[in-house]
Design an enzyme around this catalytic site. Structure first.
Site: not given
Ligand code: GLN
Length: 212
Positions: A50-51, A78, A98, A126-127, A162, A164
């Site tokens: 989560e940034s 990400c 984002r 993922i998002r 991702h 990983e």
């Molecule tokens: N949506 C997350 C963000 O804005 C990033 C998602 C992720 O790292 N898988 O930070």
């Protein structure tokens, strides 16, 4: 040859998976939670997560300034890509959007054609963010519907997804090639030219011989 020393930012997010993958490739991995842990590393990975949390915790521990002064190759995935952009640490000449794929496509997997990698790479999003704008020096290595999702800016490699979370180690390998090349040169402020894959071996030996 001594194993490459690679740090993984371990304040939040998918650092364990990155560490495991890097270890499987023979790297000596340090989980980085304090600025002094960056000393002596040959490269650094900023994982997904989560940034906003990364930004808060990096500021709290002084890791933001430490990462800005870290002159070796860095791989951001990400959320790790988000925090490297112009609006965050300002280290990569990109503007990242984002959660760019929207609600419907919040999380998905696809096979991606990445420059420098033979065949398709399975990529887990993922998002995920995408690169909204990139400076002239930035090399786009993969895109989805015209939106860049993998790029290189000198010693920085970034990916929206991702790597990983699959057992495909090729993107990590691409990063480790840059780490290996940069270590050979021993130049603290090395910034590989965009598109430069690796330095040729004779050049590396020459630099070592003169104490580099
Ligand atoms: N949506 C997350 C963000 O804005 C990033 C998602 C992720 O790292 N898988 O930070």
């Amino acid at each position: 040859m001594e194993p490459l020393k690679v740090g993984v930012l371990a304040v939040q997010g998918n650092f364990r998976e990155h560490a495991a993958m890097l270890r499987s490739l023979g790297a000596d991995v340090t989980e980085v939670r304090k600025p002094e842990q960056l000393e002596g590393l040959d490269g650094l990975v900023l994982p997904g997560g989560e940034s906003t949390t990364f930004t808060r915790l990096m500021g709290l521990y002084g890791l933001d300034e430490a990462i800005r002064s870290f002159a070796k190759p860095v791989f951001g995935t990400c959320a790790g890509m988000i925090v490297l952009d112009r609006g965050h640490l300002g280290l990569v000449d990109i503007h990242v959007r984002r959660n760019a794929f929207g609600r419907q496509l919040a999380s998905f997997e696809t096979d991606l054609d990445v420059a420098g990698i033979d065949g398709l790479l399975r990529a887990v999003f993922i998002r995920a963010p995408w690169i909204e704008d990139a400076g002239d020096g930035v090399e786009i290595l993969a895109s989805i519907d015209g939106h860049p999702v993998v790029a290189r800016d000198g010693r920085f490699l970034v990916a929206s997804f991702h790597p990983e979370l699959t057992d495909d180690t090729r993107l990590h390998n691409l990063f480790l090639d840059t780490v290996r090349a940069a270590r050979g040169v021993g130049e603290p402020h090395l910034r590989l030219a965009a598109g430069q894959e690796a330095l040729d071996e004779p050049a590396l030996h020459e630099r070592r011989a003169v104490g580099g």
